[in-house]
Design a protein around this motif. Structure first.
Motif, PDB file in Angstrom:
ATOM      1  N   SER A  10      10.498  19.090  35.360  1.00  0.00           N
ATOM      2  CA  SER A  10       9.403  20.053  35.191  1.00  0.00           C
ATOM      3  C   SER A  10       8.074  19.329  35.127  1.00  0.00           C
ATOM      4  O   SER A  10       7.068  19.794  35.659  1.00  0.00           O
ATOM      5  CB  SER A  10       9.595  20.879  33.931  1.00  0.00           C
ATOM      6  N   TYR A  66      15.750  26.810  34.371  1.00  0.00           N
ATOM      7  CA  TYR A  66      14.527  26.039  34.572  1.00  0.00           C
ATOM      8  C   TYR A  66      13.993  26.313  35.972  1.00  0.00           C
ATOM      9  O   TYR A  66      14.674  26.022  36.960  1.00  0.00           O
ATOM     10  CB  TYR A  66      14.815  24.536  34.432  1.00  0.00           C
ATOM     11  N   GLU A  87       6.552  27.967  34.249  1.00  0.00           N
ATOM     12  CA  GLU A  87       7.285  28.624  33.184  1.00  0.00           C
ATOM     13  C   GLU A  87       6.618  29.958  32.907  1.00  0.00           C
ATOM     14  O   GLU A  87       5.508  30.215  33.334  1.00  0.00           O
ATOM     15  CB  GLU A  87       7.263  27.751  31.927  1.00  0.00           C
ATOM     16  N   VAL A 129      12.075  24.844  37.763  1.00  0.00           N
ATOM     17  CA  VAL A 129      11.952  23.659  38.605  1.00  0.00           C
ATOM     18  C   VAL A 129      13.189  23.476  39.492  1.00  0.00           C
ATOM     19  O   VAL A 129      13.116  22.961  40.602  1.00  0.00           O
ATOM     20  CB  VAL A 129      11.692  22.405  37.743  1.00  0.00           C
TER      21      VAL A 129
END
Ligand code: M5T
Length: 595
Positions: free
Chosen positions: A209, A4, A247, A6
Motif C-alpha cells: 500500500s 486491501y 483506502e 492495493v
C-alpha cells in the motif's frame, strides 16, 4: 474478496512468487493476489556468521531467492516479471538459526531445543520491482522482516518422536508446522501467526500500500522507509484522475455526520479502460508503426506519420499511447521499438504476432462490439464470440466464409502455434517414435519443430483439404522438408493415418466434451499398444483452477481446461496409461499418454 485495495491494483501486473512453499502460495492466494509461482533455485547456503542479526540473514536469503527468479525469467524466457516476491522463514533460539531439518535426528535436535521455551520466528520478505532498460534487467528491491514469538510446551520424548514420525517437520523451518499438527505443541504466540506459517501477510499488504497507494499528506503516517524511485511503481493515474489513497475516505457532511466513501476500485477502472490499450496496439500494428521502427530505427512522430501515411497530430497521439503501454521507447530523437515490439510486433520478426493481431482487429473486435446483440439473440453470434467457431471451422471450413478469412484465421493460429511449438517439441523425450501424426496440424508449425528436434521422426500433418491447400505458404524455407508431409482429410469423418505418436493440439480444451471424447475414442482405436498420444493444451493449476492461458479464453463456452488429474481420468477412460504432464510455462502445456 480483496480487503486491501492495493491487491486489486496489481491485477494487470505480472506478479511472481519465487517460492516453492505451498503455505506462502495459499496465504497469497487467499489474499486475492494473482500471481505465478516460479520456485527459486537459489541454494540457501549463505554464511550465517557473516550477518549481524538473524533477520538480516533471512532478508538476504529472501532477496537472493527473488533476484535469481527475476533474472532467470528475464534472460531465459523473455518473460520479465513486474514484481517478484521472495521470502525466507527461520526459527531462532539462543542465537542459533534453525532452518528445515535435514533428517529425523536433526528434527529431534531442533524440537528438543524448542521444548518448554520461547523462540522467535523471523520471515524476511523481498519485493523486487523489475523493469527493462533495453535488454538489461533493472531491479529495485524493497525488503522487510517480521518477528513472531512462539512458546512451546514441555514435550515428552514420546510426543516428540510421534510428531517427527508424522513427517510434518521435514519441510518446515524449526521442524514444526504451527498451522497443522505442530499447533498442538504451541502454548503461546506473540505477533503475526501467518508470519510463523511462512508469510507475514499483514506487513506485506501495508508495504504494498505504501508503494502503490501512498497516504495523502494529511493522513496519518506510520514511519515509512523512503521508497525513492520505487514510487514509480504506482500505476499511471492518467486515466482515472487524481491518485486516491487507495483506502476508504471519511468525509464530514454539512449536517456533521460522517459519510464513508468506498476505496477506489482500481481493478475495475483498469477493466473499464482496458479496451483503449487493446485498440491502440491493434491500430499501431495495422498502420505498421512497429515495422517502420524496426531494426533499431529512431524516428520522430512526423517521420513516422509520413511513412504510415497518417496525420502528424494523430500519429503523435498513437505513439504516445504505445509508449505508455510499453511498446515504444521515447528518446530525444523520437521513438523506437521496445524489445517486446521488436520480437513480437514487427511483421517479419520470427515470432511476429501480426497475423493473430490482424485477426483480432478485423474479426474478434467486431464480434465483441456486438456483444449485447449476441447475448440478447444467442445463436450463431454467441457461438462465434465464445470461440465455438474453432471446432465448427475445422469440421467445415466453409463456415468461416471466404478463403481470405480462412487464411487470416490460419495466420492467427500459426502465430500462436509458434509461441509454444519449440517447448512442446522438447517437453518429452520422443526419440523412441519413428512416425507421428498431428491431427488438425494446420500450418505444420509443431510438425516442423518436432522434425527439427528428432531427425528420425516422420511427421504427417492431417487436416482438412482446404487447410492443406493453403498451408504451403506457411512452410519454413529449407526446414526438414523431407520429414514433414501433409495429408488432407477430416479427423472426424475419415480414417486416421497410422502413426506411433498422435498429436492433438488445436484447442482440445475448447472442444465440447462429447466432441473430444469422440476424437479420443477414434485415436485410441487406431493407436497400437506402446504407441502414444501427445496433447498440447493448458493444464490447470490443481488448487487455483486457473492458468495464464485461460485469460483470453474467458468468454469461451468451453473454457474449463483440465487439471493433471482431469487429463489422467480422461485418458485412462480411453485406454491410455502412464499419463505424464509437463508445464511448459507457455500458452500450451504438454500431456503424454501411452496406449
Ligand atoms: C515455522 C513454520 C515454518 N513453515 C514452513 O517452513 C518453510 C521455511 O522454509 P523456507 O526456506 O523459508 O521456504 P521453502 O519452503 O524452502 O520455500 P522457498 O521459498 O522456495 O525457499 C516454509 O515453507 C514455511 O511455510 C510452516 O509451514 N509452518 C511453520 O510453523
Amino acid at each position: 474478496m480483496v480487503l486491501y485495495p492495493v491487491i486489486g491494483k496489481l491485477v494487470h501486473k505480472r506478479v511472481v512468487l519465487a517460492s516453492a512453499s505451498p503455505r506462502r502460495r495459499e496465504i497469497l492466494n487467499q489474499a486475492g493476489l494473482r500471481f505465478e509461482v516460479v520456485p527459486s533455485r537459489f541454494k540457501e547456503k549463505l554464511d550465517k556468521s557473516s550477518f549481524p542479526t538473524p533477520y538480516a540473514y533471512a532478508i538476504e536469503t529472501a532477496k537472493q531467492k527473488a533476484l535469481e527468479v527475476a533474472h532467470r525469467m528475464h534472460s531465459k524466457d523473455s518473460r520479465t516479471a513486474d514484481l517478484v516476491i521472495g521470502a525466507d522463514t527461520i526459527v531462532t533460539i539462543a542465537g542459533l538459526i534453525l532452518e528445515k531439518p535435514v533428517d529425523k535426528q536433526d528434527a529431534y535436535r531442533m524440537l528438543s531445543r524448542l521444548s518448554g521455551k520461547e523462540h522467535s520466528v523471523f520471515t524476511g520478505v523481498t519485493i523486487v520491482h523489475c523493469s527493462r532498460a533495453g535488454r538489461q534487467l533493472q531491479t529495485e528491491v524493497l525488503e522487510f522482516y517480521e518477528e513472531t514469538r512462539v512458546t512451546f510446551s514441555e514435550l515428552s520424548e514420546e510426543m516428540l518422536w510421534a510428531y517427527i514420525h508424522s513427517g510434518e517437520p521435514m519441510d518446515k523451518a524449526g521442524g514444526y508446522g504451527i498451522q497443522a499438527l505442530g499447533g498442538m505443541l504451541v502454548e503461546h504466540v506473540r505477533g503475526d501467526f501467518l508470519n510463523v506459517v511462512g508469510f507475514p501477510l499483514n506487513h506485506f499488504c501495508k508495504k504494498l500500500s505504501q508503494l502503490y497507494c501512498p497516504p495523502t499528506p494529511d493522513a496519518h503516517q506510520e514511519s515509512i522507509p523512503a521508497v525513492g524511485s520505487v514510487e514509480k511503481l504506482r500505476d499511471p493515474e492518467t486515466l482515472t484522475g487524481q491518485a486516491n489513497a487507495g483506502e476508504g475516505v471519511q468525509q464530514t457532511a454539512c449536517n456533521g455526520t460522517v459519510e464513508s466513501q468506498p476505496p477506489c476500485p482500481w481493478g475495475l477502472l483498469d477493466l473499464i479502460h482496458g479496451f483503449k490499450g487493446s485498440k491502440v496496439l491493434l491500430t499501431a500494428c495495422k498502420l505498421k508503426v512497429f515495422d517502420v521502427l524496426k531494426d533499431g530505427a529512431v524516428l520522430s512522430a512526423a517521420d513516422v506519420a509520413a511513412k504510415i501515411d497518417a496525420s502528424v497530430h494523430g500519429t503523435e497521439w498513437l505513439l504516445e499511447g504505445c509508449a505508455e503501454l510499453g511498446l515504444l521507447l521515447r528518446c530525444a530523437q523520437g521513438y523506437r521499438n521496445t524489445e517486446l515490439a521488436s520480437v513480437f510486433l514487427a511483421s517479419d520478426a520470427e515470432y511476429s504476432l501480426q497475423g493473430f493481431i490482424t485477426l483480432c482487429n478485423n474479426h474478434t473486435w467486431d464480434l465483441f462490439t456486438h456483444l449485447e446483440t449476441a447475448v440478447r439473440e444467442g445463436g450463431d453470434q454467441l457461438r462465434l464470440l465464445s470461440g465455438r467457431q474453432t471446432e465448427d471451422l475445422f469440421k467445415d471450413p466453409v463456415l468461416i466464409g471466404s478463403e481470405e478469412m480462412l487464411l487470416q484465421w490460419m495466420r492467427g493460429a500459426h502465430d500462436l502455434a509458434k509461441l509454444s511449438a519449440q517447448a512442446l517439441a522438447k517437453a518429452f523425450d520422443l526419440s523412441r517414435f519413428k512416425s507421428a501424426c498431428h491431427l488438425g496440424g494446420c500450418t505444420g508449425t509443431l510438425a516442423y519443430r518436432l522434425a527439427q528436434a528428432y531427425p528420425h521422426l516422420q511427421v504427417t500433418v492431417f487436416d482438412l483439404p482446404k487447410v492443406i491447400e493453403l498451408a504451403p505458404s506457411f512452410h519454413p524455407c529449407g526446414w526438414q522438408a523431407a520429414q514433414v508431409s501433409f495429408l488432407a482429410g477430416d479427423i472426424f469423418q475419415d480414417g486416421l493415418p497410422e502413426a506411433e505418436l498422435y498429436i492433438l493440439s488445436r484447442d482440445p480444451y475448447s472442444w465440447p466434451d462429447d466432441v473430444l471424447q469422440q476424437l479420443l475414442s477414434k485415436v485410441s482405436e487406431i493407436c497400437k499398444p506402446g504407441c502414444a498420444l501427445l496433447i498440447a493444451g493448458p493444464v490447470l493449476d490443481e488448487e487455483r483452477q486457473t492458468t495464464r492461458a485461460q485469460i483470453p479464453m474467458l468468454l469461451r463456452a468451453h473454457s474449463g481446461g483440465r487439471t493433471t488429474q482431469g487429463y489422467e481420468r480422461l485418458l485412462r477412460a480411453h485406454g491410455f496409461h502412464d499419463v505424464r504432464v509437463v508445464r511448459t510455462g507457455g500458452l500450451l502445456d504438454a500431456v503424454l499418454a501411452t496406449r
